[in-house]
Design an enzyme around this catalytic site. Structure first.
Site, short mmCIF file in Angstrom:
data_model
loop_
_atom_site.label_atom_id
_atom_site.label_comp_id
_atom_site.label_asym_id
_atom_site.label_seq_id
_atom_site.Cartn_x
_atom_site.Cartn_y
_atom_site.Cartn_z
N ASP A 1 0.86 -1.18 0.00
CA ASP A 1 0.00 0.00 0.00
C ASP A 1 0.90 1.23 0.00
O ASP A 1 1.67 1.45 0.95
CB ASP A 1 -0.91 0.02 1.24
N ASP B 1 -13.50 -4.23 -2.10
CA ASP B 1 -13.41 -3.87 -0.68
C ASP B 1 -14.79 -3.99 -0.03
O ASP B 1 -15.47 -2.99 0.19
CB ASP B 1 -12.90 -2.44 -0.52
#
Length: 557
Positions: free
Chosen positions: A251, A411
């Site tokens: 990330d 997500d």
């Protein structure tokens, strides 16, 4: 060892940077074929193909390269075709029925059956040599492919292995019950269905063998009545030759000082807690950390840009330079996500998602991951009763670069209900009741990094995205992110049953046992982790060792 007469045939699709970087690392340089006359100058040609067969075949016609390429192949000079660069030598492909191939090799490219396996065929697989080596043969390339190694494949179409191509077939690979040609060779023509430039050191060794080989001219294949090596009967290979991928995820975002860092948080909160500064958690620099994972045996590396970087000109997108640097020393597939959508520069110039993706591919990415934009596209898909517009980011990128280039990053989060009748969404009966003892839940899709929930469930999303042309699902779980409690097996099994494209399990891994558990109980093609790798809590080598102990096939570097 630099030379001016080794050429790259680039028709303008996909990531060729990795091949160029591999060649450069080996001490060679490549010139790009610009005009038909360059074919006459070339002593060796490398033709990497990425994307759809029709796109490649039509590009060769449009550029006026078909006849010059035929003449080069007839000349007997060395040629190395990769993936679609191999497929276009056949008569045609079911992927693009109206686009003829060169017809240089008999046979047609067919789509894999999806009855018992995911398509695209994506990952590291074994191969069996179909010719006996002949050390004295000047045009014997069989030694370049190591039958003990695995190489990286990513394709939905392949040439079934048959006697028709026995003189050409160098290696055969098994995918479930289907055998297909994974390498061809006759005379000075060598082609692979797999991507050597994405197959680690084993793949780089094949490229090196091609480049190091003295320049010789062989008779054209038509003049070779029989190959100088003897075709053998290829036995039915082990059906589990395709290995389970272990993917390292980074990330990436800008910290408060504007520097790009790798970060990780709990439930998507990446700032340090219980500190006076509350700074963005810094776990390392993206390129350095990615290189470490490559050296430790990661099968793929995924960069997720979790900063919006609004009002940044497209050519200055921060992740472009990360990819350029990473691809210089990392020779496994790279995926980049975040910001793959229609964008407008500060000066008002608009760029469609296809052009944005193209910049990432040219900078070193092999796949792009689409998040929020996929949710919006799925919503439109269902509102229009499954109508395909051909204009979504998924559709346009998949059409140009192939379904395998498009990953959907999902997500979802749990929404509990006491009874399925309380919602119109697809529910699962859960072994983990909700706060009020609810026995059912549905998985709500979110956008904007999980900050906004939508009236769309995860099954609606993945089914729509597969129909739109996506080739893989990266399945996160907001409820498990950062918990180290294990993957959400109920979510993953439900999604795996809904689609026929590969699924990557993400979010929640904390021990090596979690990786084996998710593969054995859901059948996913790949597992992904981030924080436990960054903090060295669980080494990649330990994950692979445990998977092997659990009788799960993995790539060993």
């Amino acid at each position: 060892m630099a030379t001016d007469n080794y050429y790259l045939l680039d028709y303008g699709a996909g990531n060729v940077r990795s091949l160029v970087n591999a060649v450069s690392k080996l001490g060679y340089t490549l010139k790009t074929i610009e005009t038909a006359s360059d074919f006459e100058k070339a002593e060796k040609i490398l033709f990497p193909g990425v994307g759809a067969f029709g796109y490649a075949a039509e590009a060769l016609v449009r550029k006026g390269f078909v006849e010059p390429l035929r003449a080069y192949l007839d000349s007997g000079k060395p040629f190395f075709g990769i993936c679609v660069g191999m497929q276009v030598l056949f008569e045609g492909s079911d992927e693009s029925p109206d686009a003829p191939g060169l017809g240089y090799i008999p046979g047609r490219v067919r789509k894999f059956s999806a009855q018992d396996k995911a398509v695209p065929h994506m990952g590291w697989n074994h191969q069996t040599l179909a010719k006996h080596p002949a050390a004295s043969a000047s045009n014997d390339w069989s030694y370049t492919i190591d039958g003990r190694q695995t190489y990286y494949f990513v394709h939905s179409y392949a040439v079934p292995y048959a006697a028709l191509q026995k003189d050409w077939t160098l290696a055969v690979t098994q995918y479930d019950q289907e055998q297909f040609i994974s390498a061809v060779q006759l005379g000075n023509i060598l082609c692979t269905q797999f991507h050597p430039e994405k197959s680690g050191q084993a793949g780089v060794n094949i490229i090196k063998a091609f480049l190091d080989r003295p320049v010789t001219v062989c008779p054209p294949p038509q003049a070779l009545a029989r190959p100088t090596v003897t075709p053998i009967s290829v036995p039915l290979a082990h059906r589990d030759g395709l290995t389970t991928r272990v993917i390292a995820c980074l990330d990436v975002r800008a910290n408060d000082q504007g520097d790009l860092v790798v970060t990780k948080g709990d439930q998507y909160d990446v700032r340090e807690r219980n500190t006076a500064t509350n700074e963005v958690r810094n776990l390392g620099k993206p390129v350095e950390l990615a290189k470490r994972y490559y050296e430790e045996g990661a099968d793929e590396i995924t960069f997720l840009n979790i900063t919006s970087f609004r009002n940044v000109p497209m050519h200055d997108l921060p992740m472009l330079e990360v990819l350029r640097q990473a691809s210089q020393t990392i020779f496994v597939p790279l995926t980049v996500g975040g910001g793959i959508r229609d964008v407008t520069d500060p000066d008002g110039k608009a760029y469609p998602a296809l052009e944005v993706a193209g910049e990432y591919f040219r900078s070193g990415a092999d796949k792009v991951s689409i998040g929020s934009d996929a949710v919006y596209a799925a919503e439109t898909y269902w509102k229009s009763s499954g109508h395909l517009t051909g204009r979504t980011a998924i559709e346009t990128i998949a059409q140009a670069y192939g379904a395998q280039a498009v990953v959907i990053s999902v997500d979802p989060r749990r929404v509990y209900v006491s009874d399925p009748s309380q919602t119109t969404h697809h529910t699962v009966q859960t072994r983990f009741p909700g706060p009020k003892g609810e026995q059912y839940c549905w998985y709500q899709c979110t956008v904007q990094g999980g900050r906004e929930g939508r009236d769309l469930d995860v099954r609606q999303l993945v089914v729509a995205c597969q129909a739109l042309g996506a080739g893989e699902i990266l399945l996160n779980c907001m409820d498990r992110d950062g918990t180290n409690a294990g993957y959400d097996l109920e979510l993953i099994a439900d999604v795996k049953a809904a689609v026929s494209i590969p699924v990557i399990a993400s979010s929640g891994a904390g021990r090596v046992e979690h990786f084996a558990q998710v593969v054995q109980q859901t059948g996913v093609e790949a597992t992904l982790a981030a924080g436990i790798f960054h903090r060295r809590e669980v080494p990649i080598a330990a994950v692979k060792a445990h998977l092997q102990q659990a009788k799960i096939s993995v790539r060993t570097a």
